[in-house]
Design a protein around this motif. Sequence first.
Motif, short mmCIF file in Angstrom:
data_model
loop_
_atom_site.label_atom_id
_atom_site.label_comp_id
_atom_site.label_asym_id
_atom_site.label_seq_id
_atom_site.Cartn_x
_atom_site.Cartn_y
_atom_site.Cartn_z
N GLN A 11 0.85 -1.21 0.00
CA GLN A 11 0.00 0.00 0.00
C GLN A 11 0.88 1.26 0.00
O GLN A 11 0.60 2.22 -0.71
N ALA A 12 1.95 1.23 0.79
CA ALA A 12 2.86 2.40 0.84
C ALA A 12 3.51 2.61 -0.52
O ALA A 12 3.64 3.74 -0.99
N GLU A 13 3.88 1.52 -1.17
CA GLU A 13 4.48 1.64 -2.51
C GLU A 13 3.46 2.19 -3.51
O GLU A 13 3.82 2.98 -4.39
N ALA A 14 2.21 1.78 -3.35
CA ALA A 14 1.16 2.31 -4.24
C ALA A 14 1.04 3.81 -4.06
O ALA A 14 0.95 4.57 -5.04
N SER A 15 1.04 4.25 -2.80
CA SER A 15 0.88 5.69 -2.54
C SER A 15 2.05 6.49 -3.11
O SER A 15 1.88 7.62 -3.52
N ASN B 187 4.45 6.94 -9.01
CA ASN B 187 4.05 7.97 -9.98
C ASN B 187 3.16 7.38 -11.06
O ASN B 187 2.28 8.06 -11.58
N SER B 188 3.42 6.13 -11.39
CA SER B 188 2.67 5.49 -12.47
C SER B 188 1.29 5.08 -11.96
O SER B 188 1.17 4.40 -10.94
N GLN C 55 -2.12 1.07 -9.34
CA GLN C 55 -3.29 0.18 -9.43
C GLN C 55 -2.93 -1.25 -9.03
O GLN C 55 -3.60 -1.87 -8.20
N SER C 56 -1.85 -1.77 -9.62
CA SER C 56 -1.48 -3.16 -9.32
C SER C 56 -1.07 -3.31 -7.86
O SER C 56 -1.44 -4.30 -7.20
N LEU C 57 -0.32 -2.35 -7.35
CA LEU C 57 0.11 -2.44 -5.94
C LEU C 57 -1.10 -2.34 -5.01
O LEU C 57 -1.17 -3.03 -3.99
N ALA D 258 -11.03 2.28 -9.38
CA ALA D 258 -11.35 3.62 -9.91
C ALA D 258 -10.43 3.99 -11.07
O ALA D 258 -10.77 4.85 -11.88
N THR D 259 -9.27 3.32 -11.15
CA THR D 259 -8.34 3.65 -12.23
C THR D 259 -8.33 2.61 -13.34
O THR D 259 -7.49 2.66 -14.25
N LEU D 260 -9.25 1.65 -13.30
CA LEU D 260 -9.38 0.73 -14.43
C LEU D 260 -9.81 1.55 -15.66
O LEU D 260 -10.42 2.61 -15.52
#
Length: 440
Positions: A92-96, A99-100, A105-107, A147-149
């Motif tokens: 989750q921290a990596e997702a936050s 930049n991509s 989304q995947s994280l 939400a980003t699909l």
Amino acid sequence: MPSQKCCLTPLSGILLLALAVHQATAVQSPLTALPVSLNNDSSFNFDLLNMLSLASYDGADTGDVLSAANIIQPMNMTSYSDTFYQLAVARQAEASAANSKISAQSLNFAAASYYRRADFYLHSNWSDPLINTYWDNQTTCFNEAIATLNVPGQRVTIPADGFDTIGIFYGHGDANIRRPTLLVGTGYDGSQEDLLHGYGFEALKRGWNVMTYEGPGQPTVRRTQGLGFRPDWEKVVSPAVDYLVNNRTDVDVDKLALMGVSLGGYLAARAAAFEPRFKALVLDGGVWSFFDGLTNYLPPQLMDIFYAGNQTEFDDILNEVVVNNVTAPTEVRWGIQQGLWSFNTHSPYELIKMTEAYAVANITQLIKIPTFVAQSSDDTSFPGQGTKVANAIGPLAYLHNFTGPAAYHCQAGAYWQANQVYFNWLEGTLNVTNGISWYQ
Ligand SMILES: *[C@@H]1O[C@H](CO)[C@@H](O)[C@H](O)[C@H]1NC(C)=O
Ligand SMILES: *[C@@H]1O[C@H](CO)[C@@H](O)[C@H](O)[C@H]1NC(C)=O
Ligand SMILES: *[C@@H]1O[C@H](CO)[C@@H](O)[C@H](O)[C@H]1NC(C)=O
Ligand SMILES: *[C@@H]1O[C@H](CO)[C@@H](O)[C@H](O)[C@H]1NC(C)=O
Ligand SMILES: *[C@@H]1O[C@H](CO)[C@@H](O)[C@H](O)[C@H]1NC(C)=O
Ligand SMILES: *[C@@H]1O[C@H](CO)[C@@H](O)[C@H](O)[C@H]1NC(C)=O
Ligand SMILES: *[C@@H]1O[C@H](CO)[C@@H](O)[C@H](O)[C@H]1NC(C)=O
Ligand SMILES: *[C@@H]1O[C@H](CO)[C@@H](O)[C@H](O)[C@H]1NC(C)=O
Ligand SMILES: *[C@@H]1O[C@H](CO)[C@@H](O)[C@H](O)[C@H]1NC(C)=O
């Protein structure tokens, strides 16, 4: 028994070794062998294999799952929870920080899956605040991801029989093209979020819409509406069909299929028996009697007390021998703990009494549509029940025997393989010819 080690001559030792090597080579075919065990705890192994399957569909990473498998202590549910919690927080921290949009989304999808695993074995203590915290955390991550699909998933709240059915619709964004649509629901312990990875992305890849849904006993309805399972599952599903048929312009009502996973194999069969708008049904797997499935794990002496009807005595013994016994097999212990939570009772006796209504013997004759019935050869939850269900449905049923890599309950570890079979059948049965693949 006295050890016989003293009596082995060096020669017989070599002979035994040779036999062992011979046997090891004789049985080896990847088409019949079970997947490698990821943990000595059969329940953890099963759940880890499910997680590994999600890696085929952007719901986890193989490396994360295998590293978790390496450190989770058998029979220690806290260890299972803590391990996945650490992975969840990190992803989750990596997702936050990403930049991509696609990395985030995947994280977030992976973090959501890991939060769900952190929650999975926690349901013995209903006051444990982590039951809601981890769920909130998985929901946050999952919602950010959908939400980003390309076409965002839409959560829908559908008024039902004194409760709300909660769905998530995933489509293709073209409001005027009616597409084949799969409504898919899970069972005793899964989540609709799992189902997006398990079946949903495969459906979308093939040009279908997919809607996942939850009813009483399932993650959010249990948590936020306080409701345990109910057997008359058409009350959950028919309002969702109303929504698909009346509220959407992108659903082809002539190509509407219902799928039920695990205990969902009962729930979907029940719904399809009383809801006439489906054109095909998939039971993964067939559930003949939930009572038989659950009580299979309990010793006959204990069942004698159940049949004698002494609730206090039965509950006291089951709590001591299973529910509160840290050395009882996780499969059995968790199985009852999860049932108490999801059926919303503190009495094992009441739980088992309630499961009697989850049986299809009286309703198979009401199923009037082509029905795929899965029978997985090493299914320990509902062993052999798929065959019984298919026989009772008769000519409308297609029985498929999953074996080898796909032999476990719900084909744990082999969702990819299973989906080729499910969708091959669905496309043929509903005459779907407009399939598209993301990879083309
Ligand atoms: C599983 O149990 C066997 C036998 O007790 C032991 O040798 C092995 O190390 C265990 N494996 C894991 C992954 O714990
Ligand atoms: C279970 O695992 C946790 C780590 O998550 C550890 O703190 C605890 O001591 C373990 N319990 C037992 C009985 O080994
Ligand atoms: C259940 O969880 C609550 C809240 O964390 C805690 O106070 C209580 O001691 C727990 N009960 C048991 C039996 O572990
Ligand atoms: C997890 O959920 C809890 C409860 O909703 C919230 O307080 C906490 O901030 C969440 N953690 C993360 C990392 O989002
Ligand atoms: C479906 O459409 C009806 C009629 O317009 C509306 O009242 C209802 O809220 C819609 N249902 C959902 C779940 O959006
Ligand atoms: C139920 O079992 C308990 C404990 O064995 C016993 O004391 C009680 O009399 C039994 N009740 C009935 C109604 O049989
Ligand atoms: C706990 O479970 C183990 C394994 O099934 C069993 O041998 C033991 O008797 C149980 N303990 C109690 C108190 O029943
Ligand atoms: C099936 O029907 C029989 C006969 O009407 C009835 O006794 C039984 O309770 C029913 N079983 C279920 C699970 O509804
Ligand atoms: C399914 O396949 C397994 C393994 O080949 C076999 O043992 C079993 O009898 C089959 N079951 C059915 C219902 O065909």
